[in-house]
Design a protein around this motif. Structure first.
Motif, PDB file in Angstrom:
ATOM      1  N   VAL A 162       0.948  -1.966  -0.006  1.00 14.16           N
ATOM      2  CA  VAL A 162       0.302  -0.391   0.236  1.00 14.16           C
ATOM      3  C   VAL A 162       1.297   1.086  -0.117  1.00 14.16           C
ATOM      4  O   VAL A 162       1.853   1.265   0.357  1.00 14.16           O
ATOM      5  N   GLN A 163       0.255   1.853  -0.372  1.00 18.67           N
ATOM      6  CA  GLN A 163       0.529   3.326  -0.344  1.00 18.67           C
ATOM      7  C   GLN A 163      -0.498   4.715   0.023  1.00 18.67           C
ATOM      8  O   GLN A 163      -0.964   4.349  -0.859  1.00 18.67           O
ATOM      9  N   GLU A 164      -0.164   5.414   0.449  1.00 22.08           N
ATOM     10  CA  GLU A 164      -0.593   6.302   1.105  1.00 22.08           C
ATOM     11  C   GLU A 164      -2.321   5.615   1.774  1.00 22.08           C
ATOM     12  O   GLU A 164      -2.832   6.534   1.396  1.00 22.08           O
ATOM     13  N   GLY A 165      -2.664   4.886   2.260  1.00 19.96           N
ATOM     14  CA  GLY A 165      -3.607   3.699   1.785  1.00 19.96           C
ATOM     15  C   GLY A 165      -4.475   3.495   0.278  1.00 19.96           C
ATOM     16  O   GLY A 165      -5.232   3.014  -0.155  1.00 19.96           O
ATOM     17  N   GLU A 166      -3.784   3.443  -0.352  1.00 21.48           N
ATOM     18  CA  GLU A 166      -4.302   2.556  -1.603  1.00 21.48           C
ATOM     19  C   GLU A 166      -3.226   2.047  -2.163  1.00 21.48           C
ATOM     20  O   GLU A 166      -1.705   1.305  -1.965  1.00 21.48           O
ATOM     21  N   LEU A 167      -4.043   0.621  -2.717  1.00 19.74           N
ATOM     22  CA  LEU A 167      -3.697  -0.911  -3.108  1.00 19.74           C
ATOM     23  C   LEU A 167      -3.226  -0.753  -3.814  1.00 19.74           C
ATOM     24  O   LEU A 167      -3.096  -0.273  -5.173  1.00 19.74           O
ATOM     25  N   ILE A 168      -1.545  -1.155  -3.838  1.00 17.66           N
ATOM     26  CA  ILE A 168      -0.788  -1.370  -4.572  1.00 17.66           C
ATOM     27  C   ILE A 168      -0.075  -2.613  -5.580  1.00 17.66           C
ATOM     28  O   ILE A 168      -0.434  -2.640  -6.834  1.00 17.66           O
ATOM     29  N   ALA A 169      -0.277  -3.524  -4.441  1.00 15.23           N
ATOM     30  CA  ALA A 169      -0.133  -5.116  -5.703  1.00 15.23           C
ATOM     31  C   ALA A 169      -0.706  -5.527  -4.196  1.00 15.23           C
ATOM     32  O   ALA A 169      -1.549  -5.281  -2.964  1.00 15.23           O
ATOM     33  N   HIS A 170      -0.968  -7.023  -4.602  1.00 16.94           N
ATOM     34  CA  HIS A 170      -1.238  -8.171  -3.658  1.00 16.94           C
ATOM     35  C   HIS A 170      -0.514  -9.205  -3.716  1.00 16.94           C
ATOM     36  O   HIS A 170      -0.359  -9.212  -4.897  1.00 16.94           O
ATOM     37  N   PHE A 171      -0.033 -10.376  -2.873  1.00 18.51           N
ATOM     38  CA  PHE A 171       0.935 -11.101  -2.950  1.00 18.51           C
ATOM     39  C   PHE A 171       0.790 -12.374  -2.344  1.00 18.51           C
ATOM     40  O   PHE A 171       0.058 -12.330  -1.255  1.00 18.51           O
ATOM     41  N   SER A 172       1.375 -12.894  -2.234  1.00 23.46           N
ATOM     42  CA  SER A 172       1.377 -14.186  -1.681  1.00 23.46           C
ATOM     43  C   SER A 172       2.942 -15.402  -1.953  1.00 23.46           C
ATOM     44  O   SER A 172       3.238 -14.661  -3.116  1.00 23.46           O
ATOM     45  N   GLY A 173       2.948 -15.832  -1.244  1.00 24.44           N
ATOM     46  CA  GLY A 173       4.802 -16.614  -0.969  1.00 24.44           C
ATOM     47  C   GLY A 173       5.370 -17.722  -0.111  1.00 24.44           C
ATOM     48  O   GLY A 173       4.289 -17.527   1.354  1.00 24.44           O
TER      49      GLY A 173
END
Length: 151
Positions: A130-141
């Motif tokens: 997240v960047q300033e509350g905005e979702l930029i990416a989702h991940f799993s690993g």
């Protein structure tokens, strides 16, 4: 907390509540991210923060996807460790990332890491950038723990 011997981990005086996750040597690939901070965020959770600079940008003046992937990979280790996983010596087994919005240069990025499950040899994680509350990416690993011996 026991971290890798090549990592300096101490409270960051410029960012109260955050800890450094800094390489003792600048000649490793991990140094490409620059300043990396970490903090625990409750049981099984942690947050990692990077500070995107121009050197992390693509030709569109956004954070390069490769820089985001590197950040997420490092967050599995640093955030995973603070989330309670025993991943001092491990390798990335799997990493899936979905980019949802562009990251901006000059604005901190946070990787929120959640430890989903840990076994004797594996640790599974999910999270979001997240960047300033905005979702930029989702991940799993998943990380595979290595034996103490170096091979």
């Amino acid at each position: 907390m026991d971290v890798h011997p090549l990592i300096r981990h101490a409270p960051d005086p410029e960012h109260p509540g955050w800890w450094s996750w800094e390489l003792a040597a600048e000649d490793r690939f991990n140094a490409v991210i620059g300043k990396l901070l970490v903090r625990a965020d409750g049981p099984g959770r942690a947050v990692c923060r990077m500070f995107p600079e121009v050197r992390h940008s693509n030709l569109g003046d956004m954070v390069h996807g490769g820089a985001l992937l590197t950040f997420v990979d490092m967050a599995l280790f640093a955030g995973g460790r603070l989330a309670g996983a025993d991943v001092v010596r491990a390798v990335t087994l799997d990493l899936s990332t979905r980019f949802l919005a562009p990251g901006r240069i000059g604005v901190p990025l946070d990787a929120e890491v959640e430890l989903l499950r840990e076994t004797k040899r594996l640790a599974f994680f999910a999270g979001r950038v997240v960047q300033e509350g905005e979702l930029i990416a989702h991940f799993s690993g998943a990380l595979r723990k290595m034996s103490k011996e170096v091979r």
